[in-house]
Design a protein around this motif. Structure first.
Motif, short mmCIF file in Angstrom:
data_model
loop_
_atom_site.label_atom_id
_atom_site.label_comp_id
_atom_site.label_asym_id
_atom_site.label_seq_id
_atom_site.Cartn_x
_atom_site.Cartn_y
_atom_site.Cartn_z
N MET A 1 0.84 -1.19 0.00
CA MET A 1 0.00 0.00 0.00
C MET A 1 0.87 1.24 0.00
SD MET A 1 -3.22 -0.17 2.53
CE MET A 1 -4.58 0.54 1.71
N VAL A 2 0.45 2.22 -0.72
CA VAL A 2 1.22 3.45 -0.84
C VAL A 2 1.27 4.21 0.48
CG1 VAL A 2 1.30 5.67 -2.02
CG2 VAL A 2 0.63 3.64 -3.29
N LEU A 3 0.19 4.25 1.21
CA LEU A 3 0.10 5.06 2.42
C LEU A 3 0.44 4.32 3.70
CD1 LEU A 3 -3.19 6.94 1.54
CD2 LEU A 3 -0.86 7.76 1.26
N ARG A 4 0.78 3.06 3.59
CA ARG A 4 1.03 2.23 4.78
C ARG A 4 2.06 2.84 5.72
NH1 ARG A 4 -0.05 -3.43 5.15
NH2 ARG A 4 -0.38 -3.21 2.93
N THR A 5 3.16 3.38 5.20
CA THR A 5 4.20 3.95 6.07
C THR A 5 3.68 5.15 6.84
OG1 THR A 5 5.07 5.25 4.22
CG2 THR A 5 6.13 3.16 4.66
N TYR A 6 2.80 5.94 6.22
CA TYR A 6 2.25 7.11 6.91
C TYR A 6 1.26 6.70 8.00
CZ TYR A 6 4.33 9.69 3.08
OH TYR A 6 5.21 10.21 2.18
N VAL A 7 0.52 5.65 7.75
CA VAL A 7 -0.43 5.16 8.75
C VAL A 7 0.33 4.54 9.92
CG1 VAL A 7 -2.27 3.49 9.21
CG2 VAL A 7 -2.30 4.82 7.09
N THR A 8 1.34 3.71 9.64
CA THR A 8 2.08 3.06 10.71
C THR A 8 2.92 4.04 11.52
OG1 THR A 8 3.87 2.47 9.20
CG2 THR A 8 2.18 0.81 9.58
N SER A 9 3.36 5.13 10.89
CA SER A 9 4.14 6.13 11.63
C SER A 9 3.26 7.06 12.45
CB SER A 9 5.00 6.96 10.67
OG SER A 9 4.18 7.81 9.89
N GLY A 10 1.95 7.02 12.21
CA GLY A 10 1.04 7.88 12.96
C GLY A 10 0.75 9.21 12.30
N LEU A 11 1.35 9.48 11.14
CA LEU A 11 1.09 10.73 10.45
C LEU A 11 -0.32 10.77 9.87
CD1 LEU A 11 4.47 11.25 8.58
CD2 LEU A 11 3.59 12.58 10.49
N LEU A 12 -0.85 9.61 9.55
CA LEU A 12 -2.23 9.50 9.08
C LEU A 12 -2.98 8.54 9.99
CD1 LEU A 12 -1.85 9.12 5.20
CD2 LEU A 12 -2.60 11.13 6.46
N THR A 13 -4.24 8.81 10.19
CA THR A 13 -5.07 7.94 11.00
C THR A 13 -6.05 7.23 10.08
OG1 THR A 13 -4.93 9.47 12.84
CG2 THR A 13 -6.69 7.85 12.93
N GLN A 14 -6.11 5.93 10.19
CA GLN A 14 -7.02 5.15 9.37
C GLN A 14 -8.42 5.21 9.96
OE1 GLN A 14 -5.90 1.06 8.96
NE2 GLN A 14 -7.34 0.69 7.32
N ILE A 15 -9.39 5.54 9.12
CA ILE A 15 -10.79 5.51 9.52
C ILE A 15 -11.51 4.55 8.60
CG2 ILE A 15 -10.79 7.85 10.49
CD1 ILE A 15 -12.11 8.81 7.91
N LEU A 16 -12.63 4.06 9.02
CA LEU A 16 -13.40 3.09 8.24
C LEU A 16 -12.54 1.90 7.83
CD1 LEU A 16 -15.35 5.57 5.92
CD2 LEU A 16 -16.17 4.53 8.03
N ALA A 17 -11.85 1.33 8.80
CA ALA A 17 -10.91 0.23 8.53
C ALA A 17 -11.60 -0.98 7.91
CB ALA A 17 -10.20 -0.16 9.82
N ASP A 18 -12.87 -1.17 8.20
CA ASP A 18 -13.59 -2.32 7.66
C ASP A 18 -14.18 -2.07 6.27
OD1 ASP A 18 -13.04 -3.76 9.96
OD2 ASP A 18 -14.87 -3.08 10.95
N TYR A 19 -14.09 -0.83 5.79
CA TYR A 19 -14.67 -0.49 4.49
C TYR A 19 -13.78 -0.99 3.36
CZ TYR A 19 -16.29 2.24 0.51
OH TYR A 19 -16.75 2.61 -0.71
N GLN A 20 -14.39 -1.65 2.39
CA GLN A 20 -13.68 -2.12 1.21
C GLN A 20 -14.30 -1.41 0.01
OE1 GLN A 20 -11.21 -4.46 1.31
NE2 GLN A 20 -10.87 -4.62 -0.87
#
Length: 52
Positions: A1-20
């Motif tokens: 995933m392109v944004l995975r590093t930003y999510v894991t570092s805390g710079l981005l917060t994942q919302i709607l994690a169950d949404y596909q």
């Protein structure tokens, strides 16, 4: 995933994690009257490997 590093570092917060998101068709278009260049062939192969 392109944004995975930003999510894991805390710079981005994942919302709607169950949404596909629904899948979409993808089309690659190029001029049929020309032989595809090696660059184009590599790009098509990479897209097909990633997205099938």
């Amino acid at each position: 995933m392109v944004l995975r590093t930003y999510v894991t570092s805390g710079l981005l917060t994942q919302i709607l994690a169950d949404y596909q998101a629904p899948s979409r068709e993808m089309h690659l278009l190029y001029s049929p009257n020309r032989y595809p260049t090696q660059k184009l062939r590599c790009f098509i192969d990479a897209v097909m490997a990633e997205y099938g």
